[in-house]
Design a protein around this motif. Structure first.
Motif, PDB file in Angstrom:
ATOM      1  N   SER A 107       0.821  -1.218   0.000  1.00  0.00           N
ATOM      2  CA  SER A 107       0.000   0.000   0.000  1.00  0.00           C
ATOM      3  C   SER A 107       0.851   1.263   0.000  1.00  0.00           C
ATOM      4  O   SER A 107       0.463   2.284  -0.597  1.00  0.00           O
ATOM      5  CB  SER A 107      -0.938   0.001   1.208  1.00  0.00           C
ATOM      6  OG  SER A 107      -0.202  -0.031   2.415  1.00  0.00           O
ATOM      7  N   GLU A 108       2.011   1.217   0.650  1.00  0.00           N
ATOM      8  CA  GLU A 108       2.866   2.405   0.661  1.00  0.00           C
ATOM      9  C   GLU A 108       3.434   2.678  -0.730  1.00  0.00           C
ATOM     10  O   GLU A 108       3.620   3.838  -1.117  1.00  0.00           O
ATOM     11  CB  GLU A 108       3.980   2.224   1.696  1.00  0.00           C
ATOM     12  CG  GLU A 108       3.438   2.267   3.111  1.00  0.00           C
ATOM     13  CD  GLU A 108       4.326   1.604   4.152  1.00  0.00           C
ATOM     14  OE1 GLU A 108       3.883   1.526   5.309  1.00  0.00           O
ATOM     15  OE2 GLU A 108       5.433   1.144   3.804  1.00  0.00           O
ATOM     16  N   ARG A 109       3.704   1.635  -1.496  1.00  0.00           N
ATOM     17  CA  ARG A 109       4.132   1.818  -2.887  1.00  0.00           C
ATOM     18  C   ARG A 109       2.976   2.360  -3.725  1.00  0.00           C
ATOM     19  O   ARG A 109       3.175   3.226  -4.577  1.00  0.00           O
ATOM     20  CB  ARG A 109       4.620   0.490  -3.475  1.00  0.00           C
ATOM     21  CG  ARG A 109       5.832  -0.128  -2.816  1.00  0.00           C
ATOM     22  CD  ARG A 109       7.064   0.725  -2.881  1.00  0.00           C
ATOM     23  NE  ARG A 109       7.312   1.304  -4.191  1.00  0.00           N
ATOM     24  CZ  ARG A 109       8.307   2.162  -4.453  1.00  0.00           C
ATOM     25  NH1 ARG A 109       9.139   2.529  -3.488  1.00  0.00           N
ATOM     26  NH2 ARG A 109       8.477   2.646  -5.662  1.00  0.00           N
ATOM     27  N   ARG A 110       1.780   1.847  -3.485  1.00  0.00           N
ATOM     28  CA  ARG A 110       0.626   2.312  -4.255  1.00  0.00           C
ATOM     29  C   ARG A 110       0.286   3.765  -3.922  1.00  0.00           C
ATOM     30  O   ARG A 110       0.044   4.587  -4.823  1.00  0.00           O
ATOM     31  CB  ARG A 110      -0.596   1.429  -3.957  1.00  0.00           C
ATOM     32  CG  ARG A 110      -0.480  -0.031  -4.429  1.00  0.00           C
ATOM     33  CD  ARG A 110      -1.732  -0.787  -4.034  1.00  0.00           C
ATOM     34  NE  ARG A 110      -1.648  -2.222  -4.229  1.00  0.00           N
ATOM     35  CZ  ARG A 110      -2.094  -2.875  -5.310  1.00  0.00           C
ATOM     36  NH1 ARG A 110      -2.636  -2.216  -6.308  1.00  0.00           N
ATOM     37  NH2 ARG A 110      -2.008  -4.195  -5.379  1.00  0.00           N
ATOM     38  N   GLU A 111       0.275   4.105  -2.629  1.00  0.00           N
ATOM     39  CA  GLU A 111      -0.203   5.420  -2.200  1.00  0.00           C
ATOM     40  C   GLU A 111       0.855   6.513  -2.326  1.00  0.00           C
ATOM     41  O   GLU A 111       0.555   7.618  -2.769  1.00  0.00           O
ATOM     42  CB  GLU A 111      -0.686   5.351  -0.755  1.00  0.00           C
ATOM     43  CG  GLU A 111      -1.963   4.552  -0.572  1.00  0.00           C
ATOM     44  CD  GLU A 111      -2.621   4.841   0.767  1.00  0.00           C
ATOM     45  OE1 GLU A 111      -1.909   4.903   1.782  1.00  0.00           O
ATOM     46  OE2 GLU A 111      -3.841   5.039   0.779  1.00  0.00           O
ATOM     47  N   ILE A 112       2.086   6.219  -1.929  1.00  0.00           N
ATOM     48  CA  ILE A 112       3.119   7.258  -1.881  1.00  0.00           C
ATOM     49  C   ILE A 112       3.870   7.368  -3.203  1.00  0.00           C
ATOM     50  O   ILE A 112       4.251   8.464  -3.626  1.00  0.00           O
ATOM     51  CB  ILE A 112       4.110   6.969  -0.733  1.00  0.00           C
ATOM     52  CG1 ILE A 112       3.370   6.911   0.605  1.00  0.00           C
ATOM     53  CG2 ILE A 112       5.201   8.039  -0.677  1.00  0.00           C
ATOM     54  CD1 ILE A 112       4.227   6.440   1.772  1.00  0.00           C
ATOM     55  N   PHE A 113       4.071   6.221  -3.869  1.00  0.00           N
ATOM     56  CA  PHE A 113       4.919   6.206  -5.059  1.00  0.00           C
ATOM     57  C   PHE A 113       4.151   5.928  -6.349  1.00  0.00           C
ATOM     58  O   PHE A 113       4.749   5.586  -7.369  1.00  0.00           O
ATOM     59  CB  PHE A 113       6.047   5.195  -4.867  1.00  0.00           C
ATOM     60  CG  PHE A 113       6.920   5.517  -3.678  1.00  0.00           C
ATOM     61  CD1 PHE A 113       7.857   6.529  -3.747  1.00  0.00           C
ATOM     62  CD2 PHE A 113       6.765   4.835  -2.482  1.00  0.00           C
ATOM     63  CE1 PHE A 113       8.651   6.843  -2.657  1.00  0.00           C
ATOM     64  CE2 PHE A 113       7.555   5.142  -1.383  1.00  0.00           C
ATOM     65  CZ  PHE A 113       8.494   6.151  -1.458  1.00  0.00           C
ATOM     66  N   ALA A 114       2.829   6.043  -6.280  1.00  0.00           N
ATOM     67  CA  ALA A 114       1.971   5.993  -7.473  1.00  0.00           C
ATOM     68  C   ALA A 114       2.073   4.699  -8.256  1.00  0.00           C
ATOM     69  O   ALA A 114       2.012   4.690  -9.490  1.00  0.00           O
ATOM     70  CB  ALA A 114       2.250   7.189  -8.387  1.00  0.00           C
ATOM     71  N   ASP A 115       2.235   3.576  -7.566  1.00  0.00           N
ATOM     72  CA  ASP A 115       2.203   2.275  -8.231  1.00  0.00           C
ATOM     73  C   ASP A 115       0.743   1.920  -8.533  1.00  0.00           C
ATOM     74  O   ASP A 115       0.060   1.305  -7.717  1.00  0.00           O
ATOM     75  CB  ASP A 115       2.838   1.195  -7.343  1.00  0.00           C
ATOM     76  CG  ASP A 115       4.349   1.188  -7.413  1.00  0.00           C
ATOM     77  OD1 ASP A 115       4.919   2.158  -7.945  1.00  0.00           O
ATOM     78  OD2 ASP A 115       4.962   0.224  -6.926  1.00  0.00           O
ATOM     79  N   ASN A 116       0.283   2.329  -9.707  1.00  0.00           N
ATOM     80  CA  ASN A 116      -1.099   2.042 -10.088  1.00  0.00           C
ATOM     81  C   ASN A 116      -1.214   0.617 -10.618  1.00  0.00           C
ATOM     82  O   ASN A 116      -0.246  -0.144 -10.635  1.00  0.00           O
ATOM     83  CB  ASN A 116      -1.602   3.061 -11.117  1.00  0.00           C
ATOM     84  CG  ASN A 116      -0.761   3.088 -12.389  1.00  0.00           C
ATOM     85  OD1 ASN A 116      -0.137   2.093 -12.762  1.00  0.00           O
ATOM     86  ND2 ASN A 116      -0.740   4.221 -13.072  1.00  0.00           N
ATOM     87  N   VAL A 119       1.317  -0.337 -13.372  1.00  0.00           N
ATOM     88  CA  VAL A 119       2.688  -0.493 -12.875  1.00  0.00           C
ATOM     89  C   VAL A 119       2.834  -1.799 -12.105  1.00  0.00           C
ATOM     90  O   VAL A 119       3.800  -2.556 -12.291  1.00  0.00           O
ATOM     91  CB  VAL A 119       3.072   0.705 -11.988  1.00  0.00           C
ATOM     92  CG1 VAL A 119       4.387   0.438 -11.255  1.00  0.00           C
ATOM     93  CG2 VAL A 119       3.174   1.975 -12.819  1.00  0.00           C
TER      94      VAL A 119
END
Length: 263
Positions: A107-116, A119
């Motif tokens: 979730s931190e990759r999805r939320e903070i680093f825009a891993d949609n 990606v």
């Protein structure tokens, strides 16, 4: 089908922690604890996900542990192979360094680093092509849960990768359910809520692949020794993705022990 016969996994996600000296001390303490009271890999598989610059040193330190402890990458590039991609680490480079496990979709990759979704799917595709085992993270926000969208969101995240996973590759995926609102907050879903979501995930996986009935589904929302036994007793909770508690060797050991004893 219940996942009660599935060997559980307990994986410590160190996130952006700790400093090198503390990491070495933590590994030594964990190795000593495992030597004092053995947890066989048939009862519970154990893994550590350190920061990227510590992957090889942690792997080397764990090589002589009394039980196998997997070294897990916290993320992987969406780019395959090698090339002019400053700062990236590909699945092929991880595999070349004998790092066989990777977290994707945290979730931190999805939320903070825009891993949609696109990606994440590219990362999954490349990791599987390189022969890595993926711990694929799914989960909903507090807002999504309060709107009654939790199951839809989580199952959509499963569907997001279905197109890039071949039929014979699902056995290389473990799912980790992490309710975003319970990560690092001290809150946790009740064992009943967690079990209900895990059962829905298993149902969704089973509609996609026959392997769904046998896939481990880990819980990743503020798991601590205090709640590990209750969570481990749930039939479709097959282990834990542990955050803060994994930075303490005794706490992490107690969580692994809870799953090893219960399953």
């Amino acid at each position: 089908m219940s996942g009660s016969a599935i060997t559980p996994w307990v994986v410590g996600n160190w996130k952006m922690n700790p400093m090198q000296a503390d990491a070495q001390k933590l590994i030594q303490e964990l190795k000593q604890r495992l030597a004092d009271q053995h947890i066989s890999k048939e009862r519970c598989r154990i893994g550590i996900a350190p920061i990227s610059i510590a992957l090889l040193s942690v792997q080397q330190q764990l090589a002589d542990a009394s039980v196998e402890v997997m070294t897990v990458a916290q993320d992987v590039s969406r780019i395959a192979g090698t090339g002019a991609y400053t700062g990236e680490v590909s699945a092929n480079l991880l595999k070349d360094s004998q790092i066989d496990y990777v977290l994707i979709g945290h979730s931190e990759r999805r939320e903070i680093f825009a891993d949609n979704a696109q990606v994440v799917a590219e990362k999954v595709k490349n990791a599987l092509a390189a022969g890595l085992h993926i711990i694929y993270c799914v989960g909903e926000s507090l807002e999504q849960r309060e709107k009654g969208q939790a199951e839809v969101v989580v199952l959509q995240q499963i569907c997001d990768i279905a197109a890039v996973v071949n039929a014979d590759q699902w056995h290389n995926i473990t799912v980790a359910y992490e309710p975003i609102w319970a990560i690092g907050t001290g809150k946790t879903a009740s064992p009943e809520d967690a079990q209900n979501m895990h059962a829905k995930i298993r149902e969704g996986l089973s509609q996609i692949t026959p392997a769904g009935a046998r896939m481990a589904i880990l819980y990743g929302g503020s798991v601590k020794p205090e709640n590990a036994v209750e969570l481990a007793a749930c039939p479709d909770i097959n282990g834990a993705l542990v955050g803060g508690a994994s930075l303490n060797a005794e706490s992490f050991y107690q969580i692994a022990h809870a799953f090893a004893q219960t399953k």
